[in-house]
Every structure is written in structure tokens, then in C-alpha cells.
Scaffold this motif. Sequence first.
Motif, PDB file in Angstrom:
ATOM      1  N   ASN A  68       0.829  -1.208   0.000  1.00 58.86           N
ATOM      2  CA  ASN A  68       0.000   0.000   0.000  1.00 58.86           C
ATOM      3  C   ASN A  68       0.866   1.262   0.000  1.00 58.86           C
ATOM      4  O   ASN A  68       2.082   1.213   0.155  1.00 58.86           O
ATOM      5  CB  ASN A  68      -0.992  -0.016   1.164  1.00 58.86           C
ATOM      6  CG  ASN A  68      -0.321   0.080   2.524  1.00 58.86           C
ATOM      7  OD1 ASN A  68       0.689   0.745   2.671  1.00 58.86           O
ATOM      8  ND2 ASN A  68      -0.885  -0.575   3.515  1.00 58.86           N
ATOM      9  N   ALA A  69       0.218   2.388  -0.194  1.00 53.37           N
ATOM     10  CA  ALA A  69       0.923   3.668  -0.342  1.00 53.37           C
ATOM     11  C   ALA A  69       1.715   4.035   0.912  1.00 53.37           C
ATOM     12  O   ALA A  69       2.827   4.562   0.811  1.00 53.37           O
ATOM     13  CB  ALA A  69      -0.067   4.774  -0.678  1.00 53.37           C
ATOM     14  N   GLN A  70       1.180   3.763   2.075  1.00 53.35           N
ATOM     15  CA  GLN A  70       1.876   4.110   3.317  1.00 53.35           C
ATOM     16  C   GLN A  70       3.178   3.311   3.457  1.00 53.35           C
ATOM     17  O   GLN A  70       4.205   3.858   3.851  1.00 53.35           O
ATOM     18  CB  GLN A  70       0.984   3.866   4.526  1.00 53.35           C
ATOM     19  CG  GLN A  70       1.623   4.305   5.825  1.00 53.35           C
ATOM     20  CD  GLN A  70       0.717   4.097   7.024  1.00 53.35           C
ATOM     21  OE1 GLN A  70      -0.337   3.484   6.920  1.00 53.35           O
ATOM     22  NE2 GLN A  70       1.119   4.629   8.147  1.00 53.35           N
ATOM     23  N   VAL A  71       3.121   2.054   3.108  1.00 52.70           N
ATOM     24  CA  VAL A  71       4.328   1.217   3.178  1.00 52.70           C
ATOM     25  C   VAL A  71       5.378   1.729   2.197  1.00 52.70           C
ATOM     26  O   VAL A  71       6.553   1.831   2.532  1.00 52.70           O
ATOM     27  CB  VAL A  71       3.979  -0.264   2.904  1.00 52.70           C
ATOM     28  CG1 VAL A  71       5.238  -1.098   2.753  1.00 52.70           C
ATOM     29  CG2 VAL A  71       3.097  -0.817   4.011  1.00 52.70           C
ATOM     30  N   ARG A  72       4.953   2.067   0.976  1.00 55.61           N
ATOM     31  CA  ARG A  72       5.897   2.595  -0.020  1.00 55.61           C
ATOM     32  C   ARG A  72       6.520   3.903   0.448  1.00 55.61           C
ATOM     33  O   ARG A  72       7.715   4.121   0.282  1.00 55.61           O
ATOM     34  CB  ARG A  72       5.202   2.788  -1.361  1.00 55.61           C
ATOM     35  CG  ARG A  72       5.067   1.508  -2.161  1.00 55.61           C
ATOM     36  CD  ARG A  72       4.624   1.795  -3.581  1.00 55.61           C
ATOM     37  NE  ARG A  72       3.308   2.423  -3.626  1.00 55.61           N
ATOM     38  CZ  ARG A  72       2.158   1.773  -3.689  1.00 55.61           C
ATOM     39  NH1 ARG A  72       2.146   0.464  -3.710  1.00 55.61           N
ATOM     40  NH2 ARG A  72       1.014   2.422  -3.730  1.00 55.61           N
ATOM     41  N   ASN A  73       5.707   4.786   1.034  1.00 55.82           N
ATOM     42  CA  ASN A  73       6.230   6.063   1.532  1.00 55.82           C
ATOM     43  C   ASN A  73       7.231   5.848   2.650  1.00 55.82           C
ATOM     44  O   ASN A  73       8.277   6.507   2.699  1.00 55.82           O
ATOM     45  CB  ASN A  73       5.099   6.967   2.005  1.00 55.82           C
ATOM     46  CG  ASN A  73       4.284   7.527   0.870  1.00 55.82           C
ATOM     47  OD1 ASN A  73       4.735   7.571  -0.265  1.00 55.82           O
ATOM     48  ND2 ASN A  73       3.061   7.935   1.165  1.00 55.82           N
ATOM     49  N   THR A  74       6.928   4.933   3.553  1.00 57.19           N
ATOM     50  CA  THR A  74       7.836   4.634   4.663  1.00 57.19           C
ATOM     51  C   THR A  74       9.132   4.036   4.145  1.00 57.19           C
ATOM     52  O   THR A  74      10.222   4.393   4.595  1.00 57.19           O
ATOM     53  CB  THR A  74       7.168   3.671   5.661  1.00 57.19           C
ATOM     54  OG1 THR A  74       5.980   4.277   6.161  1.00 57.19           O
ATOM     55  CG2 THR A  74       8.094   3.342   6.822  1.00 57.19           C
ATOM     56  N   GLN A  75       9.020   3.143   3.183  1.00 60.41           N
ATOM     57  CA  GLN A  75      10.191   2.518   2.597  1.00 60.41           C
ATOM     58  C   GLN A  75      11.060   3.560   1.895  1.00 60.41           C
ATOM     59  O   GLN A  75      12.281   3.581   2.055  1.00 60.41           O
ATOM     60  CB  GLN A  75       9.751   1.436   1.618  1.00 60.41           C
ATOM     61  CG  GLN A  75      10.860   0.580   1.101  1.00 60.41           C
ATOM     62  CD  GLN A  75      10.325  -0.532   0.230  1.00 60.41           C
ATOM     63  OE1 GLN A  75       9.449  -0.306  -0.603  1.00 60.41           O
ATOM     64  NE2 GLN A  75      10.834  -1.723   0.413  1.00 60.41           N
ATOM     65  N   GLN A 135      11.190   6.774   2.486  1.00 60.71           N
ATOM     66  CA  GLN A 135      11.766   7.643   3.511  1.00 60.71           C
ATOM     67  C   GLN A 135      12.970   6.962   4.151  1.00 60.71           C
ATOM     68  O   GLN A 135      14.000   7.593   4.372  1.00 60.71           O
ATOM     69  CB  GLN A 135      10.725   7.989   4.565  1.00 60.71           C
ATOM     70  CG  GLN A 135      11.231   8.937   5.625  1.00 60.71           C
ATOM     71  CD  GLN A 135      10.157   9.272   6.651  1.00 60.71           C
ATOM     72  OE1 GLN A 135       9.124   8.605   6.729  1.00 60.71           O
ATOM     73  NE2 GLN A 135      10.405  10.283   7.440  1.00 60.71           N
TER      74      GLN A 135
END
Length: 56
Positions: A2-9, A11
Motif C-alpha cells: 500500500n501507499a503508506q508502506v511505499r512512503n515509509t520505505q 523515507q
Amino acid sequence: MNAQVRNTQEQSIVEVLTEELDQIYYPGYTEELIASEPDKFEWELSEFKGQFSTRN
């Protein structure tokens, strides 16, 4: 993924690259690089990500 996981990754990758570049050169190098040569930072980031590619 999901988008949150991609953003965290993403970062996390930027943070690791920042630490590496600041250790290689000097503290604050990455911040200066982003401010003065953002294209060069994007290239460094792309190269760094390429080292961890999961594609075969």
C-alpha cells in the motif's frame, strides 16, 4: 504494497543514503547537495536504490 508502506520505505532509503553520504564526505553534505544540486542527489538516490533492486 500500500501507499503508506511505499512512503515509509522510500523515507527509510533516503535516510540511509543521507547517513552514508554524510559519513563519506562530511556532516551536512547531503543537505547542502539537495539545496545546491538536487539533480545530483536524485542521481545518487537512484544509484543507491539500484543496489537493492529485487528484480532479476
